[in-house]
Design an enzyme around this catalytic site. Structure first.
Site, PDB file in Angstrom:
ATOM      1  N   ASP A 265       0.854  -1.178   0.000  1.00 45.18           N
ATOM      2  CA  ASP A 265       0.000   0.000   0.000  1.00 45.18           C
ATOM      3  C   ASP A 265       0.901   1.243   0.000  1.00 45.18           C
ATOM      4  O   ASP A 265       1.703   1.428   0.910  1.00 45.18           O
ATOM      5  CB  ASP A 265      -0.821  -0.033   1.302  1.00 45.18           C
ATOM      6  CG  ASP A 265      -2.196   0.532   1.139  1.00 45.18           C
ATOM      7  OD1 ASP A 265      -2.329   1.570   0.460  1.00 45.18           O
ATOM      8  OD2 ASP A 265      -3.141  -0.044   1.719  1.00 45.18           O
TER       9      ASP A 265
ATOM     10  N   GLU B 159      -6.564   3.668  -5.675  1.00 39.38           N
ATOM     11  CA  GLU B 159      -7.786   3.944  -4.923  1.00 39.38           C
ATOM     12  C   GLU B 159      -8.256   5.339  -5.317  1.00 39.38           C
ATOM     13  O   GLU B 159      -7.550   6.324  -5.102  1.00 39.38           O
ATOM     14  CB  GLU B 159      -7.532   3.888  -3.423  1.00 39.38           C
ATOM     15  CG  GLU B 159      -8.835   3.965  -2.653  1.00 39.38           C
ATOM     16  CD  GLU B 159      -8.709   4.594  -1.277  1.00 39.38           C
ATOM     17  OE1 GLU B 159      -9.593   4.372  -0.454  1.00 39.38           O
ATOM     18  OE2 GLU B 159      -7.744   5.324  -1.032  1.00 39.38           O
TER      19      GLU B 159
ATOM     20  N   HIS C  90     -10.972  -2.247   4.493  1.00 41.61           N
ATOM     21  CA  HIS C  90     -10.790  -1.762   5.859  1.00 41.61           C
ATOM     22  C   HIS C  90     -11.490  -0.429   6.110  1.00 41.61           C
ATOM     23  O   HIS C  90     -11.444   0.070   7.228  1.00 41.61           O
ATOM     24  CB  HIS C  90      -9.291  -1.626   6.143  1.00 41.61           C
ATOM     25  CG  HIS C  90      -8.648  -0.603   5.266  1.00 41.61           C
ATOM     26  ND1 HIS C  90      -8.504  -0.784   3.907  1.00 41.61           N
ATOM     27  CD2 HIS C  90      -8.168   0.631   5.539  1.00 41.61           C
ATOM     28  CE1 HIS C  90      -7.937   0.295   3.393  1.00 41.61           C
ATOM     29  NE2 HIS C  90      -7.721   1.176   4.359  1.00 41.61           N
ATOM     30  N   ASP C  91     -12.109   0.148   5.090  1.00 37.20           N
ATOM     31  CA  ASP C  91     -12.830   1.417   5.257  1.00 37.20           C
ATOM     32  C   ASP C  91     -14.349   1.232   5.200  1.00 37.20           C
ATOM     33  O   ASP C  91     -15.083   2.215   5.230  1.00 37.20           O
ATOM     34  CB  ASP C  91     -12.449   2.407   4.146  1.00 37.20           C
ATOM     35  CG  ASP C  91     -11.001   2.864   4.227  1.00 37.20           C
ATOM     36  OD1 ASP C  91     -10.442   2.889   5.339  1.00 37.20           O
ATOM     37  OD2 ASP C  91     -10.443   3.205   3.174  1.00 37.20           O
TER      38      ASP C  91
ATOM     39  N   ASP D 116      -2.895   4.613  -2.479  1.00 34.29           N
ATOM     40  CA  ASP D 116      -3.921   5.216  -1.630  1.00 34.29           C
ATOM     41  C   ASP D 116      -4.377   6.572  -2.197  1.00 34.29           C
ATOM     42  O   ASP D 116      -3.534   7.378  -2.616  1.00 34.29           O
ATOM     43  CB  ASP D 116      -3.298   5.419  -0.242  1.00 34.29           C
ATOM     44  CG  ASP D 116      -4.300   5.834   0.809  1.00 34.29           C
ATOM     45  OD1 ASP D 116      -5.216   5.040   1.083  1.00 34.29           O
ATOM     46  OD2 ASP D 116      -4.169   6.941   1.365  1.00 34.29           O
TER      47      ASP D 116
HETATM   48  O1  ISL Z   1     -13.949   6.158   4.411  1.00 34.83           O
HETATM   49  C1  ISL Z   1     -13.818   7.287   3.969  1.00 34.83           C
HETATM   50  C2  ISL Z   1     -14.350   8.455   4.650  1.00 34.83           C
HETATM   51  O2  ISL Z   1     -15.750   8.356   4.686  1.00 34.83           O
HETATM   52  C3  ISL Z   1     -13.158   7.512   2.711  1.00 34.83           C
HETATM   53  O3  ISL Z   1     -13.163   8.834   2.319  1.00 34.83           O
HETATM   54  C4  ISL Z   1     -11.725   7.056   2.835  1.00 34.83           C
HETATM   55  O4  ISL Z   1     -11.081   7.864   3.743  1.00 34.83           O
HETATM   56  C5  ISL Z   1     -11.118   7.143   1.477  1.00 34.83           C
HETATM   57  O5  ISL Z   1     -11.625   6.060   0.778  1.00 34.83           O
HETATM   58  C6  ISL Z   1      -9.624   7.105   1.520  1.00 34.83           C
HETATM   59  O6  ISL Z   1      -9.131   5.940   2.140  1.00 34.83           O
HETATM   60  C7  ISL Z   1      -7.765   5.730   2.171  1.00 34.83           C
HETATM   61  O7  ISL Z   1      -7.017   6.862   2.573  1.00 34.83           O
HETATM   62  C8  ISL Z   1      -7.223   7.301   3.901  1.00 34.83           C
HETATM   63  C9  ISL Z   1      -7.154   6.164   4.921  1.00 34.83           C
HETATM   64  O8  ISL Z   1      -7.643   6.617   6.144  1.00 34.83           O
HETATM   65  C10 ISL Z   1      -7.956   4.963   4.479  1.00 34.83           C
HETATM   66  O9  ISL Z   1      -7.847   3.915   5.394  1.00 34.83           O
HETATM   67  C11 ISL Z   1      -7.462   4.604   3.117  1.00 34.83           C
HETATM   68  O10 ISL Z   1      -8.025   3.415   2.623  1.00 34.83           O
HETATM   69  C12 ISL Z   1      -6.158   8.313   4.183  1.00 34.83           C
HETATM   70  O11 ISL Z   1      -4.900   7.786   3.893  1.00 34.83           O
END
Ligand code: ISL
Ligand code: CA
Length: 538
Positions: free
Chosen positions: A98, A245, A319-320, A193
């Site tokens: 990642d 992403e 994980h989100d 990311d």
């Molecule tokens: O879950 C979210 C907020 O509602 C999304 O906006 C999420 O933060 C977005 O998909 C980005 O995610 C990624 O970057 C973030 C990190 O916190 C997440 O875990 C990651 O998957 C910042 O690095």
């Protein structure tokens, strides 16, 4: 038939912190991943994507990187990473890392130097005399005031995650360097990311229509940056799998990122299909998921990507996100049926399936009892913001449904007290679902979700109709069934999935290839959460 790896592969995502703890400190670790490689081999996956294990103060669980080239001791050592790559390779499993290149932790050396007044490093970030009215993705303003400079720096996520200035070629050079460092170690996959946020606008202005995202999402130079990243890093190798992403992207840009002849990325993640239970587009306002909207989003993306020969990723969990079996299925009355039904649709549409740890035995949402159980910065920030305006109970319900911690409870490997995850105190509670099933229990059950996933993965490897067949969608207006057809040469597969707990009539024709309810005749109605694959010759 020799089908490229990209079409026959399946990715398994590991959230290291919640996967397997080998030293009793309550945090999953890299040795814990090594220990479970045979389990992953048995499942049949090709890539393992690990969420960040780099040095980090863990304000956002490692998505706040303080040193990209060093392993956080709480997860292990560089030797562990090397051993993991080696041991995985022995099992034909490739490691995907990642890369968090939109921002660094404010603990990163670059930011620390910037704060000490070093001009070169100040230009690594985005400092402005005046802030805009943009909002952070985690709640609150997207700018943090620094008294010393009487300036603000941009932080689209937490205040400890400072956005990098990609306009500065030195920053891009440093980041290529990071990616190449890991490629040199034998990493074969990269997940970038929030990478569509890296191109910031030339002019910073207030957003009177939204939270500012329209100014930096798929920004002005984004496709140029993706091409440069490709050319300067993974593009120099033959066999690196990449996925970006993409936060709030659209189909037009999505196609561009993933269209092979543009030399950007192999595929992207988009999240539109996971916002169909946002009432009025607001994450912290619940509504039952809009099934017709869900189908329309999946089919629009699938068809556009197909038209441009771009590849999709296919996923419901990460994980989100809350757990799909709790969100779109029924984790009480039809646990097995709904978990396998959802898996059938995800694995049989066109694209690379991503399995998120625990999904393969139907791990449900967290069902925590109080805010103290939650660890996630986004959940806590938004809880505090929302209770100022609404009833506390309603806000808690929303957190229960949408919190990212739903996807972060530890793996439930067995039925012992600590579920084989740890011997210590887990950093976050196990799911509190009253009928929690372990991986072990699932494996030994008549109705094993794990075994069904194995079958889906095998089908992708055996059947070109799954890996490279074309797709078309049927009955998009049907209120209950998700139906699509895959076609390759003279073979047509029809996939029929019931997203609800009620039986429904639908005419069936063909030979049964796969059924999640052991169906052996076509005469009866489609059962609750049934998934069925039928074959016919053309
Ligand atoms: O879950 C979210 C907020 O509602 C999304 O906006 C999420 O933060 C977005 O998909 C980005 O995610 C990624 O970057 C973030 C990190 O916190 C997440 O875990 C990651 O998957 C910042 O690095
Ligand atoms: Ca540990």
């Amino acid at each position: 038939m020799n089908i490229p790896n990209k079409f026959t592969s399946v990715v398994y995502q590991i959230y290291v912190k919640s996967f397997n703890d080998t030293n009793g400190d309550g945090l999953g670790d890299l040795r814990g991943v090594i220990e479970k490689l045979d389990y992953l081999k048995e499942l049949g996956v090709d890539y393992v994507w690990l969420t960040p294990f780099f040095i980090s103060p863990q304000k956002d669980n490692g998505y706040d990187v303080a040193n990209y080239k060093a392993v956080d001791p709480r997860y292990g050592t560089m030797n562990d990473v090397e051993e993991l790559i080696e041991e995985a390779k022995k099992r034909d499993i490739k490691i995907m890392l990642d890369m968090v290149l939109n921002h660094t932790s404010t603990d990163h050396e670059w930011f620390q130097k910037a704060m000490s007044g070093d001009q070169k490093h100040k230009e690594f970030y985005i400092f402005k005399d005046e802030p805009t009215n943009w909002l952070s993705k985690f709640g609150g303003p997207a700018w943090k005031y620094v008294e010393k400079f009487d300036q603000y720096y941009l932080c689209l996520f937490d205040v400890t995650q400072a956005d990098l200035n990609w306009e500065n070629p030195e920053v891009r050079e440093e980041l290529y360097n990071v990616v190449n460092f890991w490629l040199d170690k034998g990493v074969k996959g990269l997940r970038f990311d929030v990478v569509n946020l890296v191109s910031k606008p030339d002019v910073y202005e207030d957003d009177y229509m939204g939270d500012g995202r329209r100014f930096y999402t798929d920004g002005p130079r984004i496709h140029e940056y993706m091409r440069l990243l490709n050319q300067n890093t993974f593009g120099k190798y033959e066999d690196i799998l990449t996925v970006g992403e993409m936060s709030s992207t659209n189909i037009e840009n999505g196609v561009k990122y993933a269209k092979p002849d543009r030399s950007e990325l192999d595929m992207i993640f988009n999240f539109h299909h996971l916002k169909v239970d946002y009432d009025g587009g607001r994450k912290w306002h619940n509504k039952p998921f809009d099934f017709l909207e869900y189908k329309k989003i999946i089919s629009d993306w699938q068809l556009a990507m197909q038209e441009h020969e771009a590849y999709n990723s296919s996923f419901l969990n990460c994980h989100d996100q809350p757990r799909s079996v709790s969100r779109f299925g029924d984790d009480v009355n039809y646990h097995y049926e709904s978990a396998t039904m959802l898996a059938t649709t995800m694995h049989l549409v066109r694209g690379m399936p991503y399995i998120y740890q625990g999904e393969e035995y139907g791990l449900p949402n967290a069902y925590f009892k109080s805010m103290d159980d939650f660890r996630d910065v986004e959940s806590h920030n938004n809880y505090e913001i929302e209770i100022k305006e609404r009833d506390e109970k309603e806000v808690f319900e929303a957190i229960l449904a949408k919190s990212r911690d739903n996807g972060r409870t530890p793996m439930v490997w067995d039925d012992s007290e600590k579920h084989g995850f740890t011997t210590g105190i887990p950093w976050i509670n196990f799911s509190q679902h009253p009928d929690l099933k372990s991986a072990e229990k699932d494996m030994n059950s008549e109705q094993s979700i794990f075994k069904y996933y194995q079958r889906l993965i095998q089908l992708r490897k055996q059947e070109p109709v799954v890996s490279i067949g074309s797709i078309k969608f049927l009955a998009l207006e049907h209120p209950q069934l998700f139906i699509f057809e895959r076609e390759f040469e003279n073979k047509v597969w029809t996939v029929i999935a019931n997203f609800y707990g009620q039986e429904v009539e639908y005419p069936l024709e063909g030979e049964i290839v796969l059924s999640n309810i052991k169906r052996n005749e076509l005469a009866s109605k489609i059962k609750p959460y049934e998934a069925l694959v039928l074959e016919r010759k053309k």
